[in-house]
Structure formats: C-alpha cells, structure tokens
Write a protein that holds these residues in place. Structure first.
Motif, short mmCIF file in Angstrom:
data_model
loop_
_atom_site.label_atom_id
_atom_site.label_comp_id
_atom_site.label_asym_id
_atom_site.label_seq_id
_atom_site.Cartn_x
_atom_site.Cartn_y
_atom_site.Cartn_z
N ALA A 230 0.83 -1.21 0.00
CA ALA A 230 0.00 0.00 0.00
C ALA A 230 0.87 1.26 0.00
O ALA A 230 0.54 2.25 -0.67
N LEU A 231 1.98 1.21 0.73
CA LEU A 231 2.91 2.35 0.73
C LEU A 231 3.47 2.59 -0.66
O LEU A 231 3.47 3.71 -1.17
N VAL A 232 3.94 1.52 -1.28
CA VAL A 232 4.51 1.63 -2.63
C VAL A 232 3.45 2.09 -3.62
O VAL A 232 3.68 2.99 -4.44
N ASP A 233 2.27 1.49 -3.54
CA ASP A 233 1.18 1.85 -4.45
C ASP A 233 0.80 3.31 -4.27
O ASP A 233 0.58 4.03 -5.26
N ASN B 202 11.69 8.13 -3.33
CA ASN B 202 10.95 8.77 -2.23
C ASN B 202 10.95 7.88 -0.99
O ASN B 202 11.16 8.35 0.14
N ILE B 203 10.72 6.60 -1.19
CA ILE B 203 10.68 5.66 -0.07
C ILE B 203 12.08 5.52 0.54
O ILE B 203 12.24 5.47 1.76
N ALA B 204 13.12 5.48 -0.30
CA ALA B 204 14.49 5.41 0.20
C ALA B 204 14.82 6.66 1.01
O ALA B 204 15.46 6.58 2.07
N ASP B 205 14.37 7.82 0.54
CA ASP B 205 14.58 9.08 1.26
C ASP B 205 13.92 9.02 2.63
O ASP B 205 14.53 9.37 3.65
N GLN B 206 12.68 8.55 2.68
CA GLN B 206 11.97 8.42 3.95
C GLN B 206 12.71 7.48 4.89
O GLN B 206 12.88 7.76 6.09
N LEU B 207 13.17 6.35 4.35
CA LEU B 207 13.90 5.37 5.14
C LEU B 207 15.17 5.96 5.73
O LEU B 207 15.45 5.82 6.92
N MET B 208 15.94 6.65 4.88
CA MET B 208 17.21 7.23 5.35
C MET B 208 16.97 8.26 6.45
O MET B 208 17.69 8.30 7.45
N LYS B 209 15.94 9.08 6.28
CA LYS B 209 15.63 10.09 7.30
C LYS B 209 15.18 9.43 8.60
O LYS B 209 15.57 9.87 9.69
#
Length: 104
Positions: free
Chosen positions: A30-33, A57-64
């Motif tokens: 659902a996050l990816v979608d 975008n998801i990688a950016d969120q993860l890194m933060k």
C-alpha cells in the motif's frame, strides 16, 4: 514459514513471497502503491520512471527515519551515561552525609 500474498501496485497484481505476515506485506504494498499513484497523477511519466521516483521517495523516507532513530539512540545513550554519573554523585553525597552524621 513463507507466505504468498497477491498485492496490487500501480494497477498490476504481484505475488509476493515473504517471511512476514500478510498484513505486513499488504501494508508495504500500500505504501509503494500510494507513492506510485501520487507520482503518476502528477505528470506524464512512464510506469518505470514513476516506479524509480517512488523508490527514491521511499528510500529518502527510510534514510531520514534511520537518521532520526540513530539520533534517538545516541540521546538515550547520553542520558543513561548522565544518569549513571548522577547515581555515582548521589552515592558519594550519601556517604559524605553519613560520615558527617557519625562525627557528632
């Protein structure tokens, strides 16, 4: 145990095989979608380009989030060290008070 879960991302069905439970896999999908649909709604990108942007975008969120978690771990460690130091000071103060009390 491996679980097979069919999820829909970007209008396409994918069969995921994961050790995690179905709810977790669906939550990830659902996050990816959501990211993918948001990017596709904003412009005229191919699905492949939108998928790359969604991944970024998801990688950016993860890194933060990892940086935030590391900062919190560091703060907890510093607070524990300070608490231990204060416990030692308190013990020393109690010994000193005891010594002063027994001198009378």
């Amino acid at each position: 145990m491996r679980n097979k879960v069919v999820v829909t991302i970007g209008g396409k069905d994918y069969t995921m095989v994961a050790a995690e439970n179905e709810g977790y896999v669906r939550k990830c999908a659902a996050l990816v979608d959501g990211q993918l649909c948001e990017i596709l709604a904003g412009g005229k990108l191919s699905h492949a380009d939108a998928a790359v942007l969604a991944a970024m975008n998801i990688a950016d969120q993860l890194m933060k989030e990892q940086e935030t978690a590391e900062n919190l771990r560091r703060q907890v460690k510093e607070n524990l060290e300070e608490a231990n130091s204060l416990k030692l000071e308190l013990s020393e103060a109690k010994r000193e008070i005891f010594k002063l009390g027994t001198r009378k």
